[in-house]
Every structure is written in structure tokens, then in C-alpha cells.
Design a protein around this motif. Structure first.
Motif, mmCIF file in Angstrom:
data_model
loop_
_atom_site.group_PDB
_atom_site.id
_atom_site.type_symbol
_atom_site.label_atom_id
_atom_site.label_comp_id
_atom_site.label_asym_id
_atom_site.label_seq_id
_atom_site.Cartn_x
_atom_site.Cartn_y
_atom_site.Cartn_z
ATOM 1 N N ASN A 165 36.462 -11.446 -45.978
ATOM 2 C CA ASN A 165 35.415 -11.041 -46.922
ATOM 3 C C ASN A 165 35.832 -11.173 -48.386
ATOM 4 O OD1 ASN A 165 33.607 -10.401 -44.878
ATOM 5 N ND2 ASN A 165 34.585 -8.417 -44.548
ATOM 6 N N ASP A 166 37.036 -11.671 -48.627
ATOM 7 C CA ASP A 166 37.500 -11.828 -50.005
ATOM 8 C C ASP A 166 36.701 -12.962 -50.664
ATOM 9 O OD1 ASP A 166 39.375 -13.199 -52.117
ATOM 10 O OD2 ASP A 166 40.177 -11.182 -51.813
ATOM 11 N N PRO A 167 36.146 -12.702 -51.866
ATOM 12 C CA PRO A 167 35.306 -13.730 -52.518
ATOM 13 C C PRO A 167 36.027 -15.070 -52.702
ATOM 14 C CG PRO A 167 35.179 -11.643 -53.701
ATOM 15 C CD PRO A 167 36.215 -11.460 -52.643
ATOM 16 N N LEU A 168 37.325 -15.013 -53.015
ATOM 17 C CA LEU A 168 38.084 -16.257 -53.189
ATOM 18 C C LEU A 168 38.085 -17.074 -51.913
ATOM 19 C CD1 LEU A 168 41.332 -15.367 -55.165
ATOM 20 C CD2 LEU A 168 39.747 -17.220 -55.687
ATOM 21 N N ILE A 169 38.315 -16.399 -50.783
ATOM 22 C CA ILE A 169 38.372 -17.081 -49.493
ATOM 23 C C ILE A 169 36.991 -17.630 -49.139
ATOM 24 C CG2 ILE A 169 38.799 -16.723 -47.007
ATOM 25 C CD1 ILE A 169 41.340 -16.739 -48.771
ATOM 26 N N GLN A 170 35.964 -16.819 -49.408
ATOM 27 C CA GLN A 170 34.610 -17.265 -49.069
ATOM 28 C C GLN A 170 34.179 -18.452 -49.925
ATOM 29 O OE1 GLN A 170 32.379 -13.558 -49.366
ATOM 30 N NE2 GLN A 170 32.547 -13.246 -47.158
ATOM 31 N N SER A 171 34.817 -18.597 -51.101
ATOM 32 C CA SER A 171 34.440 -19.714 -51.967
ATOM 33 C C SER A 171 35.042 -21.035 -51.500
ATOM 34 C CB SER A 171 34.895 -19.436 -53.404
ATOM 35 O OG SER A 171 36.322 -19.521 -53.469
ATOM 36 N N SER A 172 35.934 -20.992 -50.516
ATOM 37 C CA SER A 172 36.603 -22.231 -50.071
ATOM 38 C C SER A 172 36.205 -22.571 -48.633
ATOM 39 C CB SER A 172 38.121 -22.049 -50.145
ATOM 40 O OG SER A 172 38.770 -22.953 -49.285
ATOM 41 N N THR A 173 35.635 -23.748 -48.453
ATOM 42 C CA THR A 173 35.226 -24.189 -47.103
ATOM 43 C C THR A 173 36.425 -24.245 -46.181
ATOM 44 O OG1 THR A 173 33.878 -25.719 -48.379
ATOM 45 C CG2 THR A 173 33.719 -25.894 -45.995
#
Length: 586
Positions: free
Chosen positions: A238-246
Motif C-alpha cells: 500500500n506504499d504510494p511509491l510501490i503503487q506508482s511502479s508497475t
């Protein structure tokens, strides 16, 4: 007449060399026979060429190779202050030098330029003594500027071993991407994977505009297999950084599929080459330790003790005591946490059959309670596989043998019912391998041995059963090494290995005596067997403090000395301990 043999006396004057230096230094100070002056700013220091030439390759090249300086009486040394030059010349003539934090860097630069190797290393040793987690990254930078390998190696070692402290320092955020990648991909890093993840997030947040693009390369260095599923799927995913990367999302999805399908074949289905990431080993900071917990101690009451065996010193150390006395609980390890499940409470007014689950991690050495089981039970079996704990059979609140089974899903922190066992058995040998749980033998409600193997297919939630005349074990543990399940004793001396792939048994070296109610675990590909009860030569049942090791490679048993006390019906487990360098787990 023979002449007597000529005797030769080899005399070494130990004071000559140091005395010579003293005399030369005296001559220098009185300006006698000096033939060159070394200059810095307005300071001139008279010296003897031959002394300088003898002490450094730099001066040998300068004065012995027909350079212009050969004929000069004054040599100007650029970039060295008069105070530092004076210290260096004193060192040449006396072998003595004072190094402080104020002088160490210019002294080191001068020693490097003038090629005084031992002086350079003395400065390096001084800096190594000043090393701390706060400054070791700066020291690495410094060592590269000075080209000092000994300082770099020592500072790098500290950065690796004290990474939890280093990761909190300001300097970490100043590392370049290749430098940070170098740390995160190193097997020798003393850190838990959760911390590796938090470190890379902090590094990106330090300069998000220019660093965001590095997230997928950095995230590949996190060894997802060794992260607790709850942390991975609830926090990291759920970390925004992780979610921003496919790519990061794909990696997490690969782990999710791998765990849910309980089938390693799906590893290759992802666009990312996931296999090398999944099989990356635990880092150097962790080592496996053998823990013994609960059971009946010295034939008396149930024990609250937990002990850990330190393989290096071959000693036992005490852990925190179980909060309650439990009779015939089950014991299992999952994600480096020890679980004590169910059992009969013996230190309450009325004996209660329990659903409670207690957990202990070596890191905190504190007992906590986890989610309770669905059904109270004791004398049951537990085994862990992937992110599940499976609990099988045992006796219920009515003290009757049950075929019910349930499993704990650590990803969602919940218990769920499983298909019941085909046959209810007490004290079987249980092991999990290759997507299946194997339940060997045991006894029925009338205490007759049951000669069957019951197999649970994890992904299909289905049981199958096989009759097998070889199986006749009661109160024997099972342990797995290299796809073979070893069943050790059980009212017999016999040890057999079940080859799951070939579906056949192999006979192994016998135990010294008939043994039951003991426990076994695997540490570094060897089987360690603790305690239990044995039948003596006079058919008397005695409690045991034996601690034995079986090596499958050589098919031999060796004794590891006694346990601290006699023990049976206990748990014997292998826990992975991630050490913070220099700290004990105790």
C-alpha cells in the motif's frame, strides 16, 4: 695434531640502529653535515639527503635520478604546511609522531605524497579507532579520496554490520544510487528485509524528484521471501511509491500468487524474471538456532522453560518463560517466530483445554498472544508450510480423539477450518513437503498402532490415505532433509526415511535405545533429537536428557552431551535469529 675448530661469534648490537638515528637527529638539529633544506612557506628544515633517500622512495627518486633537485640545496614542497612537514621530518629521524583529529588528514596526505607507507597506515589505524555508525559512510568517502584500502575495508565492515544504526544516519541519504545498490544487494548486510525496504524509501524521499525513478531497481534488492506476509501485503503493497511502479506491483503480485496457489510452478509466469529474486538467500546477519520449549521436566510438572542452544559455544541459554503451564501443547516455527498452540492448562483450578496461541521471537524475547484457534485441543500435532500453520487432530474438550483439522493463515492473521483427517490418530509423525502434509502412523483410540500414511493436498484441501506395513510409529517426531522425511524411533530404535518422490522407505542407522515422546528439528542439514523417554534394558521407561545429532550424509549418530534437564513431550524447533551486530539475543 688437529687444530681446534675456529669458533665464530656473531655479535648484534641492538642499540646501534636506534643510537645512529639519535646521533643523526642531533647532527640535524645542530645543522652539522646537512646538505639540503626542505622548505614550506617561510620555514626551512635542514636535512641529510642520505637519510631522506634511505627513508622514502619519493626522495630516492628525487635525489638519485639526475633530476634538477639533485643539485639544489633548497627543495620547496608544495601543498604541505610547515607544521606537518616538521612532524614528518621528526618522524623520519626519530620514528615518533603525534596524530590527532586535527592533524590526521594533512599528515596522511603528506605521507601519501612523500611515500611514507607505515606513517600512512598509522594514520589509517588512528581513523579506524574513531569509526562509529554515524561516521563510517563519511570515512568510506574519505578512504576513497585518500586511496586508503585498510580504512575503507574497516569502515565498510562497520557499515554492513551496524546497518540498522547507519540507515538512520544523515550520510545514508547522501549515497549515490550505485553505492546504495551495492549495500542492498550484499549478502553480508546485517539487516532485516523490512529495514532494507524502509531504508530505500527514506533514501528516495530525501530527493523525490530525481530519485523516484530508481524505485523498481531498488525494490528488486529487497528479498521478499524473507519478509513477514502481513508487512508485505498490508504495509509495503500500500506504499504510494510501490503503487506508482508497475514493476513493483508485479513483484508483489508474483509473491501473492506464489503463496496463494501454494504451487512453485507459477514463478515463471510473470513478466519480471522473478526466480533469482525469490531464491535469494537470507542475509549473513541471520543464523539458525535450536530452541527447546515446554514439555515435562525432570518427571515432574509441565515446564514453562524455553532454552536456546548456541551452536558456536555449545551452551544452552534461557529465554523468557512461557506465561502458563501447558500439558501436551503443540510447538511450531513460522517466519522466525515460535508458536505454542493449545494444550491443557494445568496451573488453573480446573484443567481447561485451550485455544490460546502464544508466540515468542528471539529478537524481543517476549511472549505475546496471537489469534486463538477455532477448536480447543491438546495432544495434537502442528506443522508449518509457506505462510500456514496446520493443526491436526488431538483430544478435544471431551477428552475424545478428534479427526478435525484447522489452519492459520499468517497473511490474514486468521484461522480457517480444513477438511477432517480420514482417520483420527494420536501421536503420529507429521511433516510438510512439496505442497503436501504427511501424517505417518500414530495410534487409534484403543492405543493400537495405525499402519497408514495420511496425505493432505494443501492447494486442493483434500486428504488421501495409503496403507503401509512399514509404518508403525507412535510418539515419534519427523524431520525433513533434502526431500526425505526421517521418522525417528517411536517405541522402537528404528529410523526410516520416506522418499516423497519415489514413494518408498529407506532404512537408516538405529537409535541407541527405544525412544518415544522426544522431539526433533533440522539445523544446517542435520537432524537434532532432544529428550524424550527411553526403554531401558530392564523394560523400564525412563526420562531422557539425551541430545543427539544425525547426519544424513554419513548415516551416523553423535551425542551432543546432555540437555540441562530431563525432558519429554516438549517442542524442539529451529528459529532464524537476525542479529544486530554485537548484541546477544538473550
Amino acid at each position: 695434531m688437529d687444530r681446534p675448530a675456529v669458533k665464530i661469534f656473531h655479535y648484534k648490537d641492538k642499540e646501534q640502529s636506534s643510537n645512529l638515528l639519535l646521533q643523526l637527529n642531533g647532527l640535524r638539529q645542530e645543522n652539522i653535515l646537512t646538505d639540503v633544506s626542505l622548505c614550506s612557506g617561510n620555514t626551512e628544515i635542514p636535512c641529510h639527503r642520505n637519510v631522506l633517500v634511505s627513508s622514502s622512495p619519493y626522495f630516492r627518486a628525487m635525489f638519485c635520478n639526475n633530476f634538477i633537485e639533485t643539485h639544489q640545496t633548497k627543495i620547496d614542497l608544495q601543498g604541505i604546511t610547515s607544521a606537518i612537514l616538521s612532524s614528518v621530518i621528526d618522524y623520519v629521524y626519530t620514528g615518533l609522531v603525534s596524530i590527532s583529529m586535527d592533524t590526521v588528514l594533512p599528515l596522511m596526505q603528506a605521507a601519501s605524497m612523500l611515500q611514507f607507507g607505515r606513517l600512512f597506515e598509522a594514520c589509517s589505524s588512528f581513523l579506524q579507532e574513531q569509526l562509529s555508525p554515524d561516521n563510517c559512510l563519511s570515512m568510506i568517502r574519505l578512504s576513497e579520496i585518500l586511496n586508503c584500502n585498510s580504512l575503507r575495508d574497516k569502515a565498510k565492515e562497520m557499515a554492513m554490520k551496524s546497518f540498522s544504526d547507519v540507515s538512520a544516519s544523515e550520510d545514508l541519504c547522501e549515497l549515490s544510487l550505485p553505492e546504495l545498490m551495492g549495500y542492498l544487494e550484499d549478502d553480508g548486510l546485517y539487516a532485516e528485509e523490512e529495514q532494507v525496504f524502509e531504508t530505500l524509501v527514506a533514501w528516495i524521499h530525501h530527493d523525490p524528484l530525481s530519485r523516484r525513478g530508481a524505485i523498481s531497481d531498488l525494490f528488486k534488492k529487497v528479498r521478499l521471501r524473507h519478509i513477514h506476509p502481513t508487512y508485505l501485503f498490508q504495509f509495503i503493497a500500500n506504499d504510494p511509491l510501490i503503487q506508482s511502479s508497475t514493476l513493483c506491483a508485479e513483484l508483489i503480485e508474483s509473491v501473492r500468487r506464489l503463496m496463494f496457489s501454494v504451487n512453485t510452478k507459477c514463478v515463471g509466469d510473470t513478466a519480471v524474471d522473478f526466480k533469482p529474486l525469490w531464491v535469494a538467500p537470507r542475509r549473513y546477519s541471520s543464523h539458525d538456532m535450536l530452541v527447546v520449549v515446554g514439555g515435562r521436566k525432570n518427571s515432574e510438572q509441565t515446564s514453562r522453560e524455553a532454552l536456546v542452544f548456541d551452536e558456536r559455544s555449545e551452551t544452552w541459554q534461557q529465554l523468557a518463560k512461557l506465561p502458563i503451564r501447558l500439558y501436551k501443547a503443540s510447538y511450531v516455527a513460522l517466519h522466525s517466530v515460535l508458536y505454542v498452540i493449545g494444550g491443557l492448562t494445568t496451573n488453573t483450578k480446573t484443567c481447561q483445554v485451550s485455544t490460546t496461541v502464544y508466540t515468542l521471537s528471539l529478537k524481543t524475547n517476549q511472549w505475546r498472544t496471537a489469534e486463538s484457534m477455532l477448536t480447543p485441543r491438546f495432544a495434537h500435532q502442528s506443522v508449518s508450510y509457506l505462510h500456514f500453520i496446520f493443526v491436526l487432530g488431538g483430544l478435544g474438550p471431551d477428552r475424545r480423539l478428534t479427526d478435525s483439522a484447522e489452519r492459520y493463515n499468517s497473511m490474514f492473521n486468521q484461522w480457517e477450518a480444513m477438511a477432517p483427517m480420514p482417520e483420527a490418530v494420536l501421536h503420529p509423525a507429521v511433516a510438510a513437503s512439496n505442497q503436501r502434509i504427511y501424517v505417518f502412523g500414530g495410534e487409534d483410540a484403543m492405543q493400537n498402532p495405525v499402519r497408514i500414511i495420511q496425505v493432505y493436498h494443501i492447494a486442493r484441501n483434500m486428504w488421501s490415505r495409503m496403507e503401509n506395513r512399514t509404518v508403525k510409529n507412535v510418539s515419534a517426531p519427523a524431520a525433513i532433509v533434502d526431500d526425505k522425511i526421517y521418522i525417528i524411533g517411536g517405541y522402537t530404535r528404528r529410523v526410516i526415511a520416506y522418499d516423497t518422490k519415489a514413494n518408498r522407505f529407506i532404512k537408516c542407522a538405529n537409535l541407541k535405545e527405544r525412544r518415544m515422546h522426544h522431539s526433533a528439528t533440522v539445523l544446517n542439514n542435520k537432524v537434532y533429537v532432544t529428550g524424550g523417554r527411553h526403554i531401558s534394558g530392564n523394560d523400564v521407561i525412563e526420562d531422557s536428557d539425551n541430545f543427539d545429532c544425525y547426519d544424513p550424509k554419513t548415516d551416523t549418530w553423535t551425542s551432543k552431551g546432555p540437555l540441562p534437564y530431563k525432558l519429554f513431550d516438549h517442542g524442539s524447533l529451529t528459529l532464524t535469529y537476525v542479529s544486530n551486530h554485537g548484541q546477544n539475543h538473550g
